[in-house]
Scaffold this active site. Sequence first.
Site, PDB file in Angstrom:
ATOM      1  N   ASN A  13     -18.723  47.508 -16.510  1.00 43.11           N
ATOM      2  CA  ASN A  13     -17.687  46.572 -16.044  1.00 43.11           C
ATOM      3  C   ASN A  13     -17.856  46.395 -14.534  1.00 43.11           C
ATOM      4  O   ASN A  13     -17.489  47.266 -13.756  1.00 43.11           O
ATOM      5  CB  ASN A  13     -16.300  47.147 -16.364  1.00 43.11           C
ATOM      6  CG  ASN A  13     -15.182  46.273 -15.826  1.00 43.11           C
ATOM      7  OD1 ASN A  13     -15.420  45.121 -15.443  1.00 43.11           O
ATOM      8  ND2 ASN A  13     -13.972  46.797 -15.793  1.00 43.11           N
ATOM      9  N   TRP A  14     -18.400  45.244 -14.175  1.00 40.55           N
ATOM     10  CA  TRP A  14     -18.665  44.991 -12.751  1.00 40.55           C
ATOM     11  C   TRP A  14     -17.421  44.551 -11.984  1.00 40.55           C
ATOM     12  O   TRP A  14     -17.484  44.318 -10.787  1.00 40.55           O
ATOM     13  CB  TRP A  14     -19.763  43.939 -12.608  1.00 40.55           C
ATOM     14  CG  TRP A  14     -21.141  44.452 -12.929  1.00 40.55           C
ATOM     15  CD1 TRP A  14     -21.480  45.738 -13.290  1.00 40.55           C
ATOM     16  CD2 TRP A  14     -22.355  43.709 -12.911  1.00 40.55           C
ATOM     17  NE1 TRP A  14     -22.834  45.820 -13.497  1.00 40.55           N
ATOM     18  CE2 TRP A  14     -23.398  44.597 -13.266  1.00 40.55           C
ATOM     19  CE3 TRP A  14     -22.681  42.381 -12.631  1.00 40.55           C
ATOM     20  CZ2 TRP A  14     -24.738  44.192 -13.347  1.00 40.55           C
ATOM     21  CZ3 TRP A  14     -24.011  41.965 -12.711  1.00 40.55           C
ATOM     22  CH2 TRP A  14     -25.018  42.874 -13.060  1.00 40.55           C
ATOM     23  N   LYS A  15     -16.315  44.376 -12.687  1.00 40.65           N
ATOM     24  CA  LYS A  15     -15.060  43.975 -12.045  1.00 40.65           C
ATOM     25  C   LYS A  15     -15.300  42.763 -11.126  1.00 40.65           C
ATOM     26  O   LYS A  15     -16.087  41.896 -11.466  1.00 40.65           O
ATOM     27  CB  LYS A  15     -14.452  45.156 -11.291  1.00 40.65           C
ATOM     28  CG  LYS A  15     -14.349  46.410 -12.153  1.00 40.65           C
ATOM     29  CD  LYS A  15     -13.444  47.445 -11.571  1.00 40.65           C
ATOM     30  CE  LYS A  15     -13.531  48.725 -12.387  1.00 40.65           C
ATOM     31  NZ  LYS A  15     -12.420  49.633 -12.187  1.00 40.65           N
ATOM     32  N   HIS A  99      -7.770  45.485 -20.137  1.00 36.41           N
ATOM     33  CA  HIS A  99      -8.091  46.475 -19.095  1.00 36.41           C
ATOM     34  C   HIS A  99      -6.831  46.804 -18.305  1.00 36.41           C
ATOM     35  O   HIS A  99      -5.998  45.924 -18.053  1.00 36.41           O
ATOM     36  CB  HIS A  99      -9.179  45.914 -18.179  1.00 36.41           C
ATOM     37  CG  HIS A  99      -9.777  46.963 -17.290  1.00 36.41           C
ATOM     38  ND1 HIS A  99      -9.136  47.420 -16.167  1.00 36.41           N
ATOM     39  CD2 HIS A  99     -10.937  47.664 -17.386  1.00 36.41           C
ATOM     40  CE1 HIS A  99      -9.893  48.353 -15.598  1.00 36.41           C
ATOM     41  NE2 HIS A  99     -10.985  48.522 -16.325  1.00 36.41           N
ATOM     42  N   GLU A 101      -6.332  47.202 -15.283  1.00 35.51           N
ATOM     43  CA  GLU A 101      -6.143  46.409 -14.055  1.00 35.51           C
ATOM     44  C   GLU A 101      -5.504  45.057 -14.377  1.00 35.51           C
ATOM     45  O   GLU A 101      -4.764  44.503 -13.555  1.00 35.51           O
ATOM     46  CB  GLU A 101      -7.489  46.268 -13.319  1.00 35.51           C
ATOM     47  CG  GLU A 101      -7.897  47.605 -12.703  1.00 35.51           C
ATOM     48  CD  GLU A 101      -9.381  47.785 -12.458  1.00 35.51           C
ATOM     49  OE1 GLU A 101     -10.152  46.820 -12.610  1.00 35.51           O
ATOM     50  OE2 GLU A 101      -9.772  48.922 -12.121  1.00 35.51           O
ATOM     51  N   GLU A 173      -9.181  54.818 -21.703  1.00 32.46           N
ATOM     52  CA  GLU A 173      -9.318  54.882 -20.249  1.00 32.46           C
ATOM     53  C   GLU A 173      -7.999  55.349 -19.636  1.00 32.46           C
ATOM     54  O   GLU A 173      -7.107  54.516 -19.379  1.00 32.46           O
ATOM     55  CB  GLU A 173      -9.659  53.505 -19.692  1.00 32.46           C
ATOM     56  CG  GLU A 173     -10.931  52.909 -20.231  1.00 32.46           C
ATOM     57  CD  GLU A 173     -11.536  51.925 -19.245  1.00 32.46           C
ATOM     58  OE1 GLU A 173     -12.651  52.181 -18.795  1.00 32.46           O
ATOM     59  OE2 GLU A 173     -10.882  50.933 -18.897  1.00 32.46           O
ATOM     60  N   GLY A 179     -11.360  54.545 -11.270  1.00 27.95           N
ATOM     61  CA  GLY A 179     -11.662  54.297  -9.866  1.00 27.95           C
ATOM     62  C   GLY A 179     -11.146  55.364  -8.912  1.00 27.95           C
ATOM     63  O   GLY A 179     -11.101  55.152  -7.698  1.00 27.95           O
ATOM     64  N   SER A 219     -13.970  56.784 -14.067  1.00 26.14           N
ATOM     65  CA  SER A 219     -14.805  57.490 -13.084  1.00 26.14           C
ATOM     66  C   SER A 219     -16.024  58.165 -13.717  1.00 26.14           C
ATOM     67  O   SER A 219     -16.440  59.241 -13.285  1.00 26.14           O
ATOM     68  CB  SER A 219     -13.963  58.511 -12.303  1.00 26.14           C
ATOM     69  OG  SER A 219     -12.961  57.845 -11.554  1.00 26.14           O
ATOM     70  N   GLY A 240     -17.192  51.623 -14.656  1.00 24.06           N
ATOM     71  CA  GLY A 240     -16.818  50.665 -13.630  1.00 24.06           C
ATOM     72  C   GLY A 240     -17.695  50.808 -12.397  1.00 24.06           C
ATOM     73  O   GLY A 240     -18.828  50.323 -12.355  1.00 24.06           O
ATOM     74  N   GLY A 241     -17.182  51.506 -11.399  1.00 31.21           N
ATOM     75  CA  GLY A 241     -17.867  51.598 -10.107  1.00 31.21           C
ATOM     76  C   GLY A 241     -19.335  51.979 -10.207  1.00 31.21           C
ATOM     77  O   GLY A 241     -20.197  51.359  -9.562  1.00 31.21           O
TER      78      GLY A 241
HETATM   79  C1  PEP Z   1     -13.333  50.583 -15.641  1.00 35.10           C
HETATM   80  O1  PEP Z   1     -13.461  49.629 -14.913  1.00 35.10           O
HETATM   81  O2  PEP Z   1     -13.027  50.403 -16.825  1.00 35.10           O
HETATM   82  C2  PEP Z   1     -13.530  51.920 -15.114  1.00 35.10           C
HETATM   83  C3  PEP Z   1     -13.435  52.933 -15.936  1.00 35.10           C
HETATM   84  O3  PEP Z   1     -13.791  52.024 -13.781  1.00 35.10           O
HETATM   85  P1  PEP Z   1     -14.377  53.316 -13.016  1.00 35.10           P
HETATM   86  O4  PEP Z   1     -15.569  53.800 -13.800  1.00 35.10           O
HETATM   87  O5  PEP Z   1     -14.736  52.837 -11.661  1.00 35.10           O
HETATM   88  O6  PEP Z   1     -13.304  54.359 -13.024  1.00 35.10           O
END
Ligand code: PEP
Length: 270
Positions: A13-15, A99, A101, A173, A179, A219, A240-241
Site C-alpha cells: 500500500n503506497w498510500k 483502510h 486511514e 490491521e 505507521g 509496521s 505500508g511504509g
Molecule cells: C497500511 O498502510 O496498511 C500499513 C499497515 O502501513 P504501515 O506498514 O506503514 O504500518
Amino acid sequence: MITAMRPVIVAANWKMHTTPADAGELARTIARRTADADVVRIVCPPFVALAAVRDALADAAPPIAVGAQNVHHELHGAFTGEVSAPMLAGLATWVIVGHSERRRDAGETDMLVGRKIGRAVEAGLRPILCVGEQHNERDAGLAEAVVDAQVRGALGTHDAAVLEAGGLVVAYEPVWAIGTGHTARGADASDMADGIRRTVADLGWADGGAGLPILYGGSVTSANIAEFLAEPAIDGALVGGASLQPDEMAGIVARAAMTARARLDPIATG
Ligand code: PEP
C-alpha cells in the site's frame, strides 16, 4: 488448521506516495527484486499512478498484480473527486477497502465499506477488507469484539458464496500498529485471524472460513515479517511504509516465499 489451499500474499500500500512519473520505475524495481511465483504480489499505488504501474508491470514474470487503494460505493453520479469500480477496469484487479486511514479521515462506516465491497466484487475486483481495533479497545479487552463487529458490518449483508467466489481477503490491521513502528505480537494476530474466521463462518462461509486469506498489517518490515508468517492462521502482509523500499520488499517477499513453499510441501521443506 488446513492452510495449504490459501495463497501467501504480500500487498504493497503506497498510500499518498509516488507520482505517475516515478511510480512505474519503482514498481518495476520491486517486481524484479521480489520475483517469486509462489507469492501473490500486489502493488497498490495512488489512483493517478495506476496506469503507469499497470504499464510498467505488464510484462513482469511472474506476474504481479495492481490494486487500487479505495473505490466508491456508487457506480456513477455527482460524487466529485471519487472513482467507481467500473472506472478501475483495465487498471486494477484488486482494491483495498475500509483502510483505517479512510475510516478515520473520510468517516467510512462498516455499512459504507460493505457497499464498496459489493461494488468491487460486481466489477471483478478482489477486495482486501481492512479491519482492526484501536489501542484503548485492545487494552479494554475489546479487540475481538470490535473486529467481529467490523467484519459483520461490512460483510453481513452479502452472500457468503459470492464473496468467497469474488476472492475476498481480510487484512487484520490494529490501528495502533499502522505507521507507528509498533507491531502486534504474532500470537495475538493469529488469535484475531481465528476470530475473523469464526465470524465469517457464522456468516455462512464454507469450512469454517478456512478458505479466507487473512493478512497482517501494521509496521511490517523485513525484520519482523517472520513472526507473523510463522503463524499458520496468517497468510501474508499488507505493507505500508516499507513497501516503498525495494530492499524491504525483497526481504518480506523472500520470507513469504519460504512460508508459501512450506505450506505447499511441508515434508520437502521440513
Ligand atoms: C497500511 O498502510 O496498511 C500499513 C499497515 O502501513 P504501515 O506498514 O506503514 O504500518
